[in-house]
Motif scaffolding. Sequence first.
Motif, PDB file in Angstrom:
ATOM      1  N   MET A  20      17.725   8.744 -16.175  1.00 11.69           N
ATOM      2  CA  MET A  20      18.398   7.577 -15.610  1.00 11.69           C
ATOM      3  C   MET A  20      17.720   7.127 -14.318  1.00 11.69           C
ATOM      4  O   MET A  20      17.609   5.929 -14.058  1.00 11.69           O
ATOM      5  CB  MET A  20      19.868   7.908 -15.358  1.00 11.69           C
ATOM      6  N   PHE A  80      18.292   4.331 -20.255  1.00 16.27           N
ATOM      7  CA  PHE A  80      19.720   4.330 -19.931  1.00 16.27           C
ATOM      8  C   PHE A  80      20.530   4.879 -21.110  1.00 16.27           C
ATOM      9  O   PHE A  80      21.430   5.714 -20.929  1.00 16.27           O
ATOM     10  CB  PHE A  80      20.189   2.922 -19.585  1.00 16.27           C
ATOM     11  N   TYR A  83      25.361   0.108 -11.600  1.00 16.56           N
ATOM     12  CA  TYR A  83      24.250   1.021 -11.881  1.00 16.56           C
ATOM     13  C   TYR A  83      23.911   1.936 -10.706  1.00 16.56           C
ATOM     14  O   TYR A  83      23.842   3.161 -10.879  1.00 16.56           O
ATOM     15  CB  TYR A  83      23.016   0.226 -12.323  1.00 16.56           C
TER      16      TYR A  83
END
Length: 271
Positions: A103, A69, A5
């Motif tokens: 994000m 996301f 991530y």
Amino acid sequence: MNWIYPITIVLYSFSVFGYFIDFLQNNRKVNRIAFWLLSIVWVLQTVFFIFRALELNRVPLLTPFEGLFFYAWIIVTISLAINWYFRVDFLVFFTNVIGFSMMTFSLFTPDGDVPKSLSNLLASELLVIHISMILLSYAAFTVAFACQLLYVLQHQMLKKKIWGKRLGRFGALSKLDGISFIAVIIAWPLLLIGLILGFVWAYSQLGEIILLDTKVISSLLVLAVYGVYLYQRVVKLIRGYNMALLAIAGFLILLINYFLSGQYSTFHIWY
């Protein structure tokens, strides 16, 4: 797989920054680098999504983190398609500024699993489809917003007689209007279906349909604004600058609906 991530966000930032440099300097080489970075971001996002689904044994859409996301992943996916099929360079940049913001914002949202008291209710395929439809519509509305923003900027540049290579890379006004219209045509029924499925799920699981809720009311307002846009565009054949402003207003209401109305909602407070 938690390391994926932060790496994805870093690469995403480099990609958006590359598109920004290209926007300022008309640098095609940087544009290509930004595109390939964006492609890598998509691969990493997809891998992260798959591994999280396997880890949780469910579709990862039920928490604020997962929703943001998934929103960003859809935007990156659409951006790559736009870059490939439509060749509107600045549209990819403007769209991904929003995608990157989503994000990044997800880092500050709850990442835990859903509350145990709601786990049985939320483990419904109908709810997953409801959320998926809503987020897909939001992503399509985001593309429409980016098109209309480019439309407004280009309109102002033409009005002020600001010429140059940058102007040519905005894309023709008719092309921007056409892509925006297609995006809204796709997004509006998706949002409508998503809301209907939400009502059906609420009635089947809770025994009631909650209409007097800030999230529901603001969602219906988004539908109404874009409904007016479609009516003016399809029935009255109205196009141009004022229609672009109307679509931009609709997206701003959508952002309020997504980020703020849930804070004051009695039903969506968990999401």
